[in-house]
Design a protein around this motif. Structure first.
Motif, PDB file in Angstrom:
ATOM      1  N   ILE A   1     -67.892  57.501   8.508  1.00 57.11           N
ATOM      2  CA  ILE A   1     -69.325  57.727   8.279  1.00 57.11           C
ATOM      3  C   ILE A   1     -69.545  58.639   7.075  1.00 57.11           C
ATOM      4  O   ILE A   1     -70.485  58.440   6.300  1.00 57.11           O
ATOM      5  CB  ILE A   1     -70.012  58.261   9.554  1.00 57.11           C
TER       6      ILE A   1
ATOM      7  N   GLN B   1     -77.188  47.947   6.665  1.00 52.39           N
ATOM      8  CA  GLN B   1     -76.278  49.028   6.362  1.00 52.39           C
ATOM      9  C   GLN B   1     -76.786  50.347   6.933  1.00 52.39           C
ATOM     10  O   GLN B   1     -76.004  51.176   7.341  1.00 52.39           O
ATOM     11  CB  GLN B   1     -76.081  49.141   4.861  1.00 52.39           C
ATOM     12  N   ALA B   2     -78.100  50.552   7.004  1.00 52.23           N
ATOM     13  CA  ALA B   2     -78.640  51.826   7.469  1.00 52.23           C
ATOM     14  C   ALA B   2     -78.214  52.137   8.898  1.00 52.23           C
ATOM     15  O   ALA B   2     -77.965  53.292   9.227  1.00 52.23           O
ATOM     16  CB  ALA B   2     -80.155  51.831   7.353  1.00 52.23           C
TER      17      ALA B   2
ATOM     18  N   ARG C   1     -75.468  51.555  10.207  1.00 56.26           N
ATOM     19  CA  ARG C   1     -74.087  52.029  10.199  1.00 56.26           C
ATOM     20  C   ARG C   1     -73.983  53.482   9.754  1.00 56.26           C
ATOM     21  O   ARG C   1     -72.948  54.107   9.939  1.00 56.26           O
ATOM     22  CB  ARG C   1     -73.239  51.121   9.315  1.00 56.26           C
ATOM     23  N   LEU C   2     -75.045  54.033   9.164  1.00 53.88           N
ATOM     24  CA  LEU C   2     -75.024  55.438   8.765  1.00 53.88           C
ATOM     25  C   LEU C   2     -75.292  56.366   9.946  1.00 53.88           C
ATOM     26  O   LEU C   2     -75.103  57.568   9.841  1.00 53.88           O
ATOM     27  CB  LEU C   2     -76.056  55.696   7.660  1.00 53.88           C
ATOM     28  N   TRP C   3     -75.757  55.819  11.050  1.00 48.46           N
ATOM     29  CA  TRP C   3     -76.060  56.600  12.250  1.00 48.46           C
ATOM     30  C   TRP C   3     -75.312  55.972  13.420  1.00 48.46           C
ATOM     31  O   TRP C   3     -75.697  54.933  13.923  1.00 48.46           O
ATOM     32  CB  TRP C   3     -77.566  56.605  12.525  1.00 48.46           C
TER      33      TRP C   3
ATOM     34  N   THR D   1     -73.326  55.616  -0.155  1.00 52.62           N
ATOM     35  CA  THR D   1     -74.756  55.294  -0.150  1.00 52.62           C
ATOM     36  C   THR D   1     -75.531  56.240  -1.063  1.00 52.62           C
ATOM     37  O   THR D   1     -76.372  55.809  -1.854  1.00 52.62           O
ATOM     38  CB  THR D   1     -75.316  55.355   1.284  1.00 52.62           C
TER      39      THR D   1
ATOM     40  N   MET E   1     -69.172  56.493   4.069  1.00 51.49           N
ATOM     41  CA  MET E   1     -70.329  55.605   3.901  1.00 51.49           C
ATOM     42  C   MET E   1     -71.540  56.366   3.371  1.00 51.49           C
ATOM     43  O   MET E   1     -72.278  55.870   2.520  1.00 51.49           O
ATOM     44  CB  MET E   1     -70.648  54.906   5.219  1.00 51.49           C
ATOM     45  N   TRP E   2     -71.765  57.589   3.882  1.00 52.33           N
ATOM     46  CA  TRP E   2     -72.880  58.402   3.382  1.00 52.33           C
ATOM     47  C   TRP E   2     -72.684  58.729   1.902  1.00 52.33           C
ATOM     48  O   TRP E   2     -73.615  58.616   1.103  1.00 52.33           O
ATOM     49  CB  TRP E   2     -73.012  59.699   4.186  1.00 52.33           C
TER      50      TRP E   2
ATOM     51  N   SER F   1     -82.686  62.140   0.504  1.00 52.10           N
ATOM     52  CA  SER F   1     -82.656  60.853   1.190  1.00 52.10           C
ATOM     53  C   SER F   1     -83.540  60.871   2.436  1.00 52.10           C
ATOM     54  O   SER F   1     -84.321  59.943   2.672  1.00 52.10           O
ATOM     55  CB  SER F   1     -81.213  60.513   1.571  1.00 52.10           C
TER      56      SER F   1
END
Length: 127
Positions: free
Chosen positions: A18, A1-2, A4-6, A25, A21-22, A49
């Motif tokens: 995004i 999943q990480a 997909r945050l970038w 998360t 998602m952030w 974070s």
């Protein structure tokens, strides 16, 4: 999943995705109250974070893995309650590559204390 945050933010749909998602998360990682506080709260949650910092049982924990501490970090004015701002600096020593953590209050509404991992040594009052 990480991963997909970038991602590349080359369309409005990707930006909206995004951001969602952030927010999800950050909420799932314990920052739900900060996220609900609005833009400033989301910014604080993202800083926590990035630094591997977590609020847990009314304590702020630096939860970065020592193997990841290969560069210096400087966090200024992290919000810790309504009237308290905390500065945290992690400096990696050149001679032995060990990380040293410094914490200080920028402003405060009461007394705060810090201790090393596991609180093996007595807590020290932050100033």
């Amino acid at each position: 999943q990480a991963e997909r945050l970038w991602t590349h933010l080359d369309s409005i749909d990707k930006i909206n995705n995004i951001v969602g998602m952030w927010l999800l998360t950050l909420e799932k990682q314990g920052c739900h109250q900060l996220v609900r506080a609005g833009a400033e709260g989301v910014l604080q949650a993202m800083l926590l974070s990035f630094g591997g910092l977590r609020f847990k049982n009314q304590h702020l924990e630096f939860a970065a893995d020592p193997k990841d501490l290969h560069r210096d970090y400087h966090f200024r004015r992290l919000s810790y309650g309504n009237a308290t701002h905390l500065n945290i600096t992690v400096l990696v020593q050149e001679e032995d590559y060990k990380a040293v953590i410094y914490a200080a209050l920028d402003r405060s509404d009461r007394h705060y204390f810090a201790c090393d991992a596991g609180c093996l040594d007595p807590p020290v009052q932050l100033k």
